[in-house]
Design a protein around this motif. Sequence first.
Motif, mmCIF file in Angstrom:
data_model
loop_
_atom_site.group_PDB
_atom_site.id
_atom_site.type_symbol
_atom_site.label_atom_id
_atom_site.label_comp_id
_atom_site.label_asym_id
_atom_site.label_seq_id
_atom_site.Cartn_x
_atom_site.Cartn_y
_atom_site.Cartn_z
ATOM 1 N N THR A 1 26.259 -70.437 1.445
ATOM 2 C CA THR A 1 26.145 -71.756 1.780
ATOM 3 C C THR A 1 27.522 -72.135 2.593
ATOM 4 O O THR A 1 28.565 -72.180 2.090
ATOM 5 N N VAL A 2 27.286 -72.683 4.081
ATOM 6 C CA VAL A 2 28.498 -73.343 4.727
ATOM 7 C C VAL A 2 28.150 -74.730 4.923
ATOM 8 O O VAL A 2 26.763 -75.569 5.041
ATOM 9 N N VAL A 3 29.075 -75.633 4.985
ATOM 10 C CA VAL A 3 29.098 -77.074 5.204
ATOM 11 C C VAL A 3 29.514 -77.417 6.746
ATOM 12 O O VAL A 3 30.634 -76.903 7.018
ATOM 13 N N TRP A 4 28.526 -77.960 7.616
ATOM 14 C CA TRP A 4 29.389 -78.437 8.750
ATOM 15 C C TRP A 4 29.331 -79.903 8.956
ATOM 16 O O TRP A 4 28.228 -80.577 8.467
ATOM 17 N N THR A 5 30.547 -80.320 8.975
ATOM 18 C CA THR A 5 30.912 -81.937 8.806
ATOM 19 C C THR A 5 31.622 -82.206 10.223
ATOM 20 O O THR A 5 32.723 -81.728 10.603
ATOM 21 N N ALA A 6 31.196 -83.434 10.517
ATOM 22 C CA ALA A 6 31.766 -84.114 11.452
ATOM 23 C C ALA A 6 33.212 -84.572 11.273
ATOM 24 O O ALA A 6 34.337 -84.596 12.032
ATOM 25 N N GLU A 7 33.548 -85.104 9.900
ATOM 26 C CA GLU A 7 34.633 -85.474 9.508
ATOM 27 C C GLU A 7 35.228 -84.654 8.356
ATOM 28 O O GLU A 7 34.143 -84.276 7.452
ATOM 29 N N VAL A 8 36.456 -84.596 7.826
ATOM 30 C CA VAL A 8 36.825 -83.894 6.862
ATOM 31 C C VAL A 8 36.377 -84.953 5.403
ATOM 32 O O VAL A 8 36.383 -86.112 5.652
ATOM 33 N N PRO A 9 36.260 -84.268 4.401
ATOM 34 C CA PRO A 9 35.666 -85.038 3.411
ATOM 35 C C PRO A 9 36.627 -86.399 2.902
ATOM 36 O O PRO A 9 35.927 -87.378 2.745
ATOM 37 N N ARG A 10 37.922 -86.189 3.263
ATOM 38 C CA ARG A 10 38.607 -87.311 2.786
ATOM 39 C C ARG A 10 38.451 -88.574 3.714
ATOM 40 O O ARG A 10 39.008 -89.795 3.743
ATOM 41 N N ARG A 11 37.883 -88.328 4.888
ATOM 42 C CA ARG A 11 37.580 -89.246 5.814
ATOM 43 C C ARG A 11 36.328 -89.677 5.757
ATOM 44 O O ARG A 11 35.597 -90.542 6.903
ATOM 45 N N THR A 12 35.440 -89.410 4.726
ATOM 46 C CA THR A 12 33.885 -90.043 4.851
ATOM 47 C C THR A 12 33.724 -91.232 4.001
ATOM 48 O O THR A 12 34.582 -91.799 3.204
ATOM 49 N N ASP B 1 23.036 -68.001 4.297
ATOM 50 C CA ASP B 1 21.714 -68.427 3.659
ATOM 51 C C ASP B 1 21.280 -69.821 4.061
ATOM 52 O O ASP B 1 20.174 -70.168 4.454
ATOM 53 N N VAL B 2 22.212 -70.867 3.877
ATOM 54 C CA VAL B 2 21.854 -72.177 4.089
ATOM 55 C C VAL B 2 23.296 -73.061 4.998
ATOM 56 O O VAL B 2 24.392 -72.630 4.637
ATOM 57 N N VAL B 3 22.923 -73.716 5.905
ATOM 58 C CA VAL B 3 23.782 -74.673 6.325
ATOM 59 C C VAL B 3 23.452 -76.137 5.960
ATOM 60 O O VAL B 3 22.629 -76.704 5.992
ATOM 61 N N VAL B 4 24.584 -76.648 5.257
ATOM 62 C CA VAL B 4 24.514 -77.955 4.682
ATOM 63 C C VAL B 4 25.179 -78.947 5.915
ATOM 64 O O VAL B 4 26.525 -78.641 6.135
ATOM 65 N N VAL B 5 24.682 -80.063 6.498
ATOM 66 C CA VAL B 5 25.144 -80.874 7.454
ATOM 67 C C VAL B 5 25.866 -81.857 6.647
ATOM 68 O O VAL B 5 24.654 -82.722 6.205
ATOM 69 N N GLY B 6 26.943 -82.315 6.831
ATOM 70 C CA GLY B 6 27.783 -83.146 5.877
ATOM 71 C C GLY B 6 28.478 -82.885 5.023
ATOM 72 O O GLY B 6 28.246 -82.072 4.061
ATOM 73 N N GLY B 7 29.706 -83.396 5.044
ATOM 74 C CA GLY B 7 30.936 -82.999 4.063
ATOM 75 C C GLY B 7 31.018 -84.152 3.216
ATOM 76 O O GLY B 7 32.541 -84.204 2.559
ATOM 77 N N GLY B 8 30.403 -85.144 2.931
ATOM 78 C CA GLY B 8 30.712 -86.221 1.972
ATOM 79 C C GLY B 8 30.351 -85.623 0.581
ATOM 80 O O GLY B 8 29.949 -84.417 0.304
ATOM 81 N N VAL B 9 30.371 -86.531 -0.445
ATOM 82 C CA VAL B 9 29.950 -86.057 -1.998
ATOM 83 C C VAL B 9 28.611 -85.400 -1.968
ATOM 84 O O VAL B 9 28.464 -84.515 -2.745
ATOM 85 N N VAL B 10 27.540 -85.947 -1.144
ATOM 86 C CA VAL B 10 26.037 -85.412 -1.343
ATOM 87 C C VAL B 10 26.213 -83.941 -0.617
ATOM 88 O O VAL B 10 25.471 -82.972 -1.217
ATOM 89 N N GLY B 11 26.689 -83.707 0.588
ATOM 90 C CA GLY B 11 26.673 -82.409 1.100
ATOM 91 C C GLY B 11 27.772 -81.481 0.390
ATOM 92 O O GLY B 11 26.799 -80.227 -0.078
#
Length: 313
Positions: A27-38, A3-13
């Motif tokens: 919902t899936v998250v598409w993120t350039a970096e894994v959360p611990r590297r944000t 249904d939804v793609v969230v771009v960004g895997g920091g705390v907000v995404g």
Amino acid sequence: MTDVVVVGGGVVGLTTAIALNEAGLRTVVWTAEVPRRTTSAVAGALLGGPVTAEPHEDAVRWRQVSLEIFDELATRPHTGVTAARGRMVSRRGPQPPDWAPGLPGFAECSPEELAGYPAGFWMTSPVADMPCYLDYLVDRLCKSGGDIEVCTVASLEQPTSAAPVVINCAGVAGGTLACDDSVTPVRGQHVVVENPGLTEFFYEVGPDDDWTGFFPHGDRVVLGGNARRGDWNLEPDDRQTADIVKRCAEIEPRLADARVIKVDVGLRPGRPSIRLEEQQVDQGRLIHNYGHGGVGVSMSWGCALDVVKMVSA
Ligand SMILES: Cc1cc2nc3c(=O)[nH]c(=O)nc-3n(C[C@H](O)[C@H](O)[C@H](O)COP(=O)(O)OP(=O)(O)OC[C@H]3O[C@@H](n4cnc5c(N)ncnc54)[C@H](O)[C@@H]3O)c2cc1C
């Protein structure tokens, strides 16, 4: 079917994706970096502080909604969020600011507790050990049926082929993706040391550039800090590291010889105000949720729940 793609895997995404999944939207998250590297992994993070720096008309409500959720998370194990007591001090004295007496656990500091500052008070607040909190969010996202894919989008149109709704939660890059030149990086550096036995936080509120603060998280203490507007450099600066340790050790001498574990740098997504709105686009729906500056953790749940309302409307 997504249904939804969230771009960004920091705390907000991550928070936005959890809120959407828990509301029944796959919902899936598409993120350039894994959360611990944000940037989110770098924050202190004090969650019950003031929102005076964020002028958005909904900022007080977002913080209040978030605070109630963080207070609840602090009662549960393995969330990375705990309730802590500590001092908030200011170079502007002699009275604590107007908003301070309403804070939980408020008590004015004695002259010795002021540590040389003209104003200061005690308070209790939830604090987040961000690497642990991000792990908790990832786990909660997966348990709610969501997923994370590590990939870098070149444009916000790209995910519209995968889902009818796209949420831009890309932090400082959210501005670039949205062609919003009001977004500026506000670089911050933290020094993480072994905990010499501290249990209470200390935070200097107010200065725009160099501030002094420390946040104990179990066997580590996060020392801060600074804010450098317009600086994109992610490399730790040795002189800043030495300054941060020196300032903190002047307040808490046990920090002078604490072993440095690592130095973290993050880019706060500086913007005149948080951007939480839908933009009309030709394909699908696009909602922006970025530009949280130095309060992105504190605002995360309030903003995420508003995104759910917008998507469901
Ligand atoms: C030193 C420091 C101390 C702080 N202390 C606090 C505090 O005490 N309390 C508080 O509330 N806040 C604090 N903050 C601010 C807080 O960290 C930020 O507001 C928050 O992390 C912003 O979260 P975000 O998810 O928007 O951005 P980020 O954490 O930067 O996440 C952005 C995400 O977008 C992804 N991304 C970027 N470009 C693309 C692309 N093209 N394609 C796919 N994905 C992409 C990134 O990989 C990342 O996953 C602090 C910040 C710093 C630096």
